[in-house]
Each structure stands twice: as structure tokens, then as C-alpha cells.
Motif scaffolding. Sequence first.
Motif, PDB file in Angstrom:
ATOM      1  N   LYS A 169     -12.382  -5.481   2.468  1.00  0.00           N
ATOM      2  CA  LYS A 169     -12.448  -4.726   3.736  1.00  0.00           C
ATOM      3  C   LYS A 169     -11.183  -3.883   3.968  1.00  0.00           C
ATOM      4  O   LYS A 169     -11.141  -3.077   4.872  1.00  0.00           O
ATOM      5  CB  LYS A 169     -12.660  -5.699   4.902  1.00  0.00           C
ATOM      6  CG  LYS A 169     -14.047  -6.357   4.873  1.00  0.00           C
ATOM      7  CD  LYS A 169     -14.356  -7.138   6.129  1.00  0.00           C
ATOM      8  CE  LYS A 169     -13.572  -8.423   6.273  1.00  0.00           C
ATOM      9  NZ  LYS A 169     -13.786  -9.419   5.222  1.00  0.00           N
ATOM     10  N   SER A 170     -10.153  -4.128   3.147  1.00  0.00           N
ATOM     11  CA  SER A 170      -8.908  -3.400   3.376  1.00  0.00           C
ATOM     12  C   SER A 170      -9.095  -1.906   3.098  1.00  0.00           C
ATOM     13  O   SER A 170      -9.623  -1.524   2.056  1.00  0.00           O
ATOM     14  CB  SER A 170      -7.805  -3.950   2.462  1.00  0.00           C
ATOM     15  OG  SER A 170      -6.714  -3.063   2.478  1.00  0.00           O
ATOM     16  N   TYR A 194      -6.927  -0.062   2.240  1.00  0.00           N
ATOM     17  CA  TYR A 194      -5.922   0.312   1.247  1.00  0.00           C
ATOM     18  C   TYR A 194      -6.243  -0.235  -0.143  1.00  0.00           C
ATOM     19  O   TYR A 194      -5.374  -0.287  -1.011  1.00  0.00           O
ATOM     20  CB  TYR A 194      -4.539  -0.211   1.688  1.00  0.00           C
ATOM     21  CG  TYR A 194      -4.153   0.233   3.076  1.00  0.00           C
ATOM     22  CD1 TYR A 194      -3.907   1.574   3.333  1.00  0.00           C
ATOM     23  CD2 TYR A 194      -4.052  -0.681   4.116  1.00  0.00           C
ATOM     24  CE1 TYR A 194      -3.563   1.998   4.607  1.00  0.00           C
ATOM     25  CE2 TYR A 194      -3.707  -0.266   5.393  1.00  0.00           C
ATOM     26  CZ  TYR A 194      -3.457   1.076   5.634  1.00  0.00           C
ATOM     27  OH  TYR A 194      -3.119   1.501   6.888  1.00  0.00           O
ATOM     28  N   SER A 195      -7.490  -0.689  -0.340  1.00  0.00           N
ATOM     29  CA  SER A 195      -7.767  -1.350  -1.626  1.00  0.00           C
ATOM     30  C   SER A 195      -7.780  -0.353  -2.794  1.00  0.00           C
ATOM     31  O   SER A 195      -7.972   0.848  -2.619  1.00  0.00           O
ATOM     32  CB  SER A 195      -9.064  -2.148  -1.565  1.00  0.00           C
ATOM     33  OG  SER A 195     -10.064  -1.388  -0.989  1.00  0.00           O
ATOM     34  N   ASP A 241      -8.933  -8.308  -0.782  1.00  0.00           N
ATOM     35  CA  ASP A 241      -9.721  -8.121   0.430  1.00  0.00           C
ATOM     36  C   ASP A 241     -10.545  -6.827   0.330  1.00  0.00           C
ATOM     37  O   ASP A 241      -9.989  -5.726   0.379  1.00  0.00           O
ATOM     38  CB  ASP A 241      -8.768  -8.049   1.633  1.00  0.00           C
ATOM     39  CG  ASP A 241      -9.521  -7.831   2.936  1.00  0.00           C
ATOM     40  OD1 ASP A 241     -10.777  -7.835   2.913  1.00  0.00           O
ATOM     41  OD2 ASP A 241      -8.851  -7.661   3.969  1.00  0.00           O
ATOM     42  N   SER A 286       0.813  -1.222   0.000  1.00  0.00           N
ATOM     43  CA  SER A 286       0.000   0.000   0.000  1.00  0.00           C
ATOM     44  C   SER A 286       0.846   1.271   0.000  1.00  0.00           C
ATOM     45  O   SER A 286       1.713   1.452   0.877  1.00  0.00           O
ATOM     46  CB  SER A 286      -0.906  -0.017   1.232  1.00  0.00           C
ATOM     47  OG  SER A 286      -1.324   1.276   1.547  1.00  0.00           O
ATOM     48  N   ARG A 314      -0.072   3.161   3.244  1.00  0.00           N
ATOM     49  CA  ARG A 314       0.570   2.635   4.449  1.00  0.00           C
ATOM     50  C   ARG A 314       2.061   2.982   4.465  1.00  0.00           C
ATOM     51  O   ARG A 314       2.646   3.217   5.516  1.00  0.00           O
ATOM     52  CB  ARG A 314       0.358   1.119   4.543  1.00  0.00           C
ATOM     53  CG  ARG A 314       0.389   0.635   5.983  1.00  0.00           C
ATOM     54  CD  ARG A 314       0.280  -0.877   6.074  1.00  0.00           C
ATOM     55  NE  ARG A 314      -0.963  -1.398   5.561  1.00  0.00           N
ATOM     56  CZ  ARG A 314      -1.092  -2.603   5.017  1.00  0.00           C
ATOM     57  NH1 ARG A 314      -0.053  -3.395   4.882  1.00  0.00           N
ATOM     58  NH2 ARG A 314      -2.253  -3.024   4.599  1.00  0.00           N
TER      59      ARG A 314
END
Length: 285
Positions: free
Chosen positions: A162-163, A165-166, A160, A61, A64
Motif C-alpha cells: 500500500k506504500s 513509495y514502493s 508494504d 524513499s 519522500r
Amino acid sequence: MASYLFEEMEDSHEVMGVDIHPPVHAAAIGKVKQVDIRDVEGMIEAAHGCDAVVHTAAQVSVQRSTEDPSGDADTNVLGTIGALRAAQAAGVQKFVYISTAAVYGDPQCVPVDEQHPLSPKSFYGASKLCGEHYVRAFGSTFGLPWFIIRPFNFYSPRADPKSPYSGVITKFSQAAKAGMPLRIEGDGLQTRDFLHARDVARMVHLAVRSETVGEVVNCGSGRGTSIRELANVFGEIAPEGVKIENVPPRRSDIRDSVAEVSRARCLLGFETEVGLREGLLTFFE
Ligand SMILES: NC(=O)c1ccc[n+]([C@@H]2O[C@H](COP(=O)([O-])OP(=O)(O)OC[C@H]3O[C@@H](n4cnc5c(N)ncnc54)[C@H](O)[C@@H]3O)[C@@H](O)[C@H]2O)c1
């Protein structure tokens, strides 16, 4: 992307993987050891007897990496060294490093070819480029045969949702399914080169099989799609249609990012096979 790699290679190779998390997809279950790529001894043990190492594990990411540059470098630089030392100890015939188009930074021209200056804007791009330098240095120091792949924006219905960072496609598909508006940042005319993770896996397979070493190759479709066009395709394929919300532009967003793909075609015979519409439909299956 790794689960597609297991599927892509299962008929021709015996494939095993390492990850800090247990696999969730059926194609990878039972084939992944829980090893941290920074654990050199663990990696050497895991790679023992392997003919090739494909290094995909990373902190992936950009956001991140901005929040925690040291953690990003720890995984992407020291982790890459761990994978390289394991490959060297195993005496592999090929080390394939999955880099990223983020190593180019702001494109000075599009499409972006492999000779484009390397000037990452993000810590993520910097750590992945540092990984590339280590790959080359293991080649020159120990004769490790390497191959570097720089994917542009790939997407997968297995990512994912729910991330926090998607990527934009995961976010749009989640919003479309939930009846929420697709949020377009800025004018929506910024373009990206989207390809399905299945195509990335196919290119990795071609690279593993190829006798070519010491090359760097872009992995993209060669076609730019604006975020507005992307939202329109979702509007056409989402069973309930979509709503659009325009929000302010992201700070220091890259305007256009499209791969020049002739090197991949020439060295590996690679072309993408999954079209955008077809790829997006996989999110609704
Ligand atoms: N998704 C994209 O658009 C894109 C574009 C260009 C390059 N890439 C690169 O492709 C590769 C795969 O990315 P992805 O999008 O499939 O992401 P992903 O998050 O699905 O895969 C990364 C994997 O690395 C694992 N990992 C992280 N730290 C680890 C550690 N210390 N030890 C062992 N495993 C660890 C994670 O658990 C995860 O399973 C990465 O190298 C990424 O930099 C991705």
C-alpha cells in the motif's frame, strides 16, 4: 528486509531489533523494541550487551526525501549517529551499515564497482552517504570496527504494497494480481540489478561473521534486467498473465544500474542464490 535477517540469523545468534513501528512478520514478533534510532539514550540502552549492531533502519524513499529533505536527513544522518553511539557504548566487535547504491548517483560506467565516484543525485543518496562518512569517522575517532554494504535494488514480498513509495517489483506484482496493467515508464530498456531481500540478509550475516572490517562492498546479483524484461517475466508467471501500459519516462531517471560484485565474492564468498524468476514467484505464493 529486517524480517529476513531475523530468520537468517536465528540459529546462530540471539538477535533483537529496534524500530518505531511494531513488527508485522512472525520472525520478528517479540524481538523488536519500540525505539527511535534518533533517541541516543534509548539506543544505548537497547544495544547494551550486544556484540554487533546492524544498522538497517532508515527513511528509505527517494521520493519522500525530495518532499522532505530535512526529515530524510533527520532520520538517516542523526539516526545513524544514534546507532553509532549505541554501538560505541556497547563496545561492539562489528558495526554493519546498510548504505545504498544511490550513493553513486548516475553511473559513469556499468557495472558499478566500489571505486566509482560518489555523487548522489537524490537527497536520500546524500543522507545515506553522509551516514557512511559518520561510520568511517566513528572508526577513526573511537576505533569502532565497521563494515559498509551498498545494496542495489532489493525486493521482498513482505514490503508494504500500500506504500506510495514502493519499488517497481512491488508495484508490478500488485498490478498483476489486481488485473491492472504494468506501467512501463519510457522505453523500458533502463536496467536495474534486482536481488531478493533474503540474499541481502545472507550477505549481512556473512559480514557479521567475517573478521574483515573497514571495507565497503556492493550487494547485487551482478546482472542487469531491463524493466521490459521484468514485465515479461511477470507475464510468464502471473496466473492470469499481464497487460502492459507504456507511460512517459520518469524525470532524471538513472538509465543503467548494475553492481560489480567481485569484491563481495572475494571478501565474503557471497553470490546471490535466489534467481529473479524464483524470487518473483514468491509474490504469488
Ligand atoms: N529496498 C531497497 O531496494 C534498498 C536498496 C538499497 C538500500 N536499502 C537500505 O536497506 C535498508 C532497509 O530498507 P528496506 O527496503 O528493508 O526498508 P523498510 O522500510 O522495510 O525498513 C526500514 C525500517 O526502518 C524503520 N525506521 C524508519 N525510521 C526509523 C526511526 N527513526 N527509528 C527506528 N526505526 C525507523 C521503519 O519503520 C522500517 O521498519 C535501509 O537502510 C535502506 O536505505 C534498501
